[in-house]
Design a protein around this motif. Structure first.
Motif, PDB file in Angstrom:
ATOM      1  N   THR A  69      50.663  62.270  22.463  1.00 12.54           N
ATOM      2  CA  THR A  69      51.054  60.963  21.928  1.00 12.54           C
ATOM      3  C   THR A  69      51.692  60.093  22.999  1.00 12.54           C
ATOM      4  N   SER A  70      52.103  60.696  24.107  1.00 12.53           N
ATOM      5  CA  SER A  70      52.613  59.923  25.240  1.00 12.53           C
ATOM      6  C   SER A  70      52.321  60.689  26.524  1.00 12.53           C
ATOM      7  N   VAL A  71      51.967  59.942  27.573  1.00 13.40           N
ATOM      8  CA  VAL A  71      51.660  60.544  28.872  1.00 13.40           C
ATOM      9  C   VAL A  71      52.245  59.649  29.962  1.00 13.40           C
ATOM     10  N   THR A  72      52.928  60.263  30.913  1.00 18.65           N
ATOM     11  CA  THR A  72      53.364  59.551  32.114  1.00 18.65           C
ATOM     12  C   THR A  72      52.547  60.086  33.292  1.00 18.65           C
ATOM     13  N   SER A  73      51.925  59.182  34.024  1.00 17.12           N
ATOM     14  CA  SER A  73      51.034  59.615  35.096  1.00 17.12           C
ATOM     15  C   SER A  73      51.022  58.558  36.184  1.00 17.12           C
ATOM     16  N   PRO A  74      50.866  58.962  37.453  1.00 14.58           N
ATOM     17  CA  PRO A  74      50.930  57.990  38.558  1.00 14.58           C
ATOM     18  C   PRO A  74      49.679  57.135  38.661  1.00 14.58           C
ATOM     19  N   ARG A  75      49.774  56.081  39.436  1.00 16.62           N
ATOM     20  CA  ARG A  75      48.620  55.196  39.679  1.00 16.62           C
ATOM     21  C   ARG A  75      47.458  55.992  40.258  1.00 16.62           C
ATOM     22  N   TYR A  93      59.600  59.558  36.391  1.00 20.18           N
ATOM     23  CA  TYR A  93      59.914  58.247  35.816  1.00 20.18           C
ATOM     24  C   TYR A  93      60.731  58.361  34.535  1.00 20.18           C
ATOM     25  N   ASN A  94      60.339  59.235  33.649  1.00 21.39           N
ATOM     26  CA  ASN A  94      60.998  59.352  32.343  1.00 21.39           C
ATOM     27  C   ASN A  94      61.987  60.512  32.379  1.00 21.39           C
ATOM     28  N   GLN A  95      63.260  60.182  32.444  1.00 17.35           N
ATOM     29  CA  GLN A  95      64.305  61.196  32.528  1.00 17.35           C
ATOM     30  C   GLN A  95      64.906  61.522  31.152  1.00 17.35           C
ATOM     31  N   SER A  96      64.323  60.966  30.086  1.00 18.68           N
ATOM     32  CA  SER A  96      64.905  61.156  28.749  1.00 18.68           C
ATOM     33  C   SER A  96      64.703  62.580  28.256  1.00 18.68           C
ATOM     34  N   VAL A  97      65.751  63.098  27.597  1.00 16.17           N
ATOM     35  CA  VAL A  97      65.688  64.443  27.007  1.00 16.17           C
ATOM     36  C   VAL A  97      66.349  64.408  25.631  1.00 16.17           C
ATOM     37  N   THR A  98      66.067  65.426  24.833  1.00 13.84           N
ATOM     38  CA  THR A  98      66.750  65.622  23.553  1.00 13.84           C
ATOM     39  C   THR A  98      67.394  67.000  23.556  1.00 13.84           C
ATOM     40  N   TRP A  99      68.477  67.128  22.767  1.00 11.96           N
ATOM     41  CA  TRP A  99      69.238  68.371  22.709  1.00 11.96           C
ATOM     42  C   TRP A  99      69.196  68.923  21.296  1.00 11.96           C
ATOM     43  N   ASP A 141      58.988  63.359  28.198  1.00  9.45           N
ATOM     44  CA  ASP A 141      57.696  63.362  28.881  1.00  9.45           C
ATOM     45  C   ASP A 141      57.262  64.815  29.099  1.00  9.45           C
ATOM     46  N   GLY A 142      56.217  65.205  28.428  1.00 14.79           N
ATOM     47  CA  GLY A 142      55.648  66.543  28.634  1.00 14.79           C
ATOM     48  C   GLY A 142      56.168  67.615  27.715  1.00 14.79           C
ATOM     49  N   GLY A 143      57.331  67.372  27.088  1.00 13.36           N
ATOM     50  CA  GLY A 143      57.865  68.366  26.158  1.00 13.36           C
ATOM     51  C   GLY A 143      58.300  69.659  26.820  1.00 13.36           C
ATOM     52  N   TYR A 144      58.720  69.608  28.062  1.00 12.86           N
ATOM     53  CA  TYR A 144      59.214  70.810  28.741  1.00 12.86           C
ATOM     54  C   TYR A 144      60.596  71.174  28.188  1.00 12.86           C
TER      55      TYR A 144
END
Length: 455
Positions: free
Chosen positions: A195-201, A312-318, A350-353
């Motif tokens: 549902t979301s992907v971060t990827s370089p140019r 780029y996306n440093q967001s996390v959930t706890w 980003d990625g669900g790691y």
């Protein structure tokens, strides 16, 4: 009456002239019996005359009366009536009427082709011919019950996509008719593997669309991008993030630029989207400290390190698997709520790691934190201790106690406390007991209380 009869004729003009004629009169020897066959429910009228055989051997029709003038042809079987000669009542005959059932000549259906969705039902209706056939019983069958089954009353139920023939067969004559049922599985939705992907140019990756349900007949989909300046998508879901400046002047996408990739089903127009962001993707996350122990009520901060650091996306959930033991807020700060062990999980947006640590919560040792008391020269009758745990009981020789959660007040039962040391015994709600020694010191104009020791 029957027999030889003599008749004399006399001339009118000359009565002396006569002639004699002998006439042989024939009588009824017997009435002929009759047998007829009548179809079930077919009207039947008794004849007014029947064939009579004369004494001369010849036959003729003669009128009769019947012992019963009606026949109920709704009753299958043999019906008999007795006819009596009008001329010679001594002569009778028997009319045998055999009422037989109307046989089936064919069968038809209200539909010969029908298309259904999975789990739908459809009522087939048979018409047995002729309409007044006596035995209209039929049986139903399906050429493939796994695709479409049919009940004893012709109710068809669709189970899976495909084609099946529903057949109705008459019990009388074994006539049959069939309806071709085509079952289709309608699309109920679509989903994407991301549902979301971060990827370089310049990167290329594939999205996979899953059409629901799995047995849907038409799984065709189309793909689109709402921002082709950032990312394009092919007809089979391959996404390309642009890496160059177009000749007509569109700049290369910057980190943080986004495009929404949409997949749409041909059947039903259902959609699913993936948000594509230009930037370095997350490849993992680590958590520090690792497994740790804290006390009830204690707080501590956990640190999540995104890999690589320039992602780029440093967001996390706890998340805590047992919030009643260890709670965690959106910044990774944990708090011991009760004794036990909980697993804390941090997940990258980003990625669900994920990364995890185990946190064990224990009860801290009972400890007196502070002391206050009466210090005027005319009143040193009480002192008050504050602890790090709620207190269950406390005692001090020569003093009464008052407990309010983690605060205990000791009051001299007679007079005031004199300068010197006093040792109180205190037990918390967890069963921990310590002895606390306090001291009142100073001249009367400058009394003070302090904790000397505890343990």
């Amino acid at each position: 009456t029957a027999g030889l009869k003599t008749s004399v004729a006399t001339a009118i003009s000359d009565p002396s002239k006569t002639t004699t004629a002998k006439i042989d009169v024939a009588g009824i020897d017997f009435l002929n019996d009759i047998t007829v066959t009548v179809m079930h429910n077919e009207p039947y009228t008794l004849p007014e005359s029947v064939v009579a055989t004369l004494t001369t051997g010849k036959t003729t029709h003669t009128g009769v009366t019947w012992d019963n003038n009606s026949v109920d042809t709704s009753i299958i079987g043999l019906h008999q009536r007795t006819g009596t000669s009008v001329i010679d009542p001594s002569k009778t005959m028997t009319l045998s009427i055999e009422v037989i059932p109307q046989t089936v000549t064919g069968v038809s259906l209200n539909n010969y082709q029908h298309t259904m969705n999975v789990e739908e039902t459809f009522q087939l209706t048979e018409s047995v011919e002729p309409e007044d056939a006596y035995n209209k019983s039929v049986t139903w069958s399906s050429s493939d019950p796994a695709i479409a089954s049919v009940s004893a009353t012709g109710l068809v139920t669709a189970h899976s996509s495909g084609t099946a023939d529903i057949v109705v067969t008459t019990e009388d004559g074994d006539f049959s008719a069939s309806c071709e049922i085509t079952v289709i599985a309608a699309v109920t939705g679509v989903s994407l593997d991301y549902t979301s992907v971060t990827s370089p140019r310049g990167s290329v990756f594939a999205l996979t669309a899953t059409v629901h349900p799995d047995l849907a007949t038409n799984k065709n989909v189309t793909w689109s991008s709402n921002n082709a300046n950032v990312a394009t998508v092919s007809s089979n879901g391959v996404v390309t993030i642009r890496s160059y400046t177009t000749w007509w002047g569109d700049p290369r996408p910057t980190n943080g630029s986004t495009a929404r990739i949409t997949v749409t089903t041909e059947d039903g127009g259902y959609t699913a989207t993936c948000e594509v962001t230009v930037g370095t993707p997350v490849s993992g996350v680590t958590l520090t400290p690792g497994n740790t122990t804290i006390s009830v009520g204690e707080t501590r901060s956990l640190n999540a390190a995104i890999e690589p650091p320039d992602a780029y996306n440093q967001s996390v959930t706890w998340h805590s698997d047992t919030p009643g033991v260890v709670s965690v807020n959106g910044s990774g700060q944990i708090r011991g709520e009760s004794t036990g062990t909980a697993i804390i999980t941090v997940t990258t947006e980003d990625g669900g790691y994920t990364a995890q640590c185990s946190v064990t919560v224990t009860i801290p040792p009972l400890q007196a934190l502070s002391i206050t008391g009466a210090t005027s020269y005319w009143n040193t009758s009480w002192f008050r201790l504050t602890f790090n745990q709620p207190i269950q009981s406390a005692s001090l020789p020569g003093a009464s106690t008052s407990i309010s959660s983690d605060v205990v007040t000791f009051t001299k039962t007679s007079g005031d406390f004199s300068t010197g040391t006093y040792t109180a015994s205190v037990t918390d709600i967890n069963g921990q007991t310590i002895n606390v020694t306090v001291e009142l010191s100073g001249p009367f104009w400058n009394y003070s209380w302090k904790i000397v020791s505890q343990g």
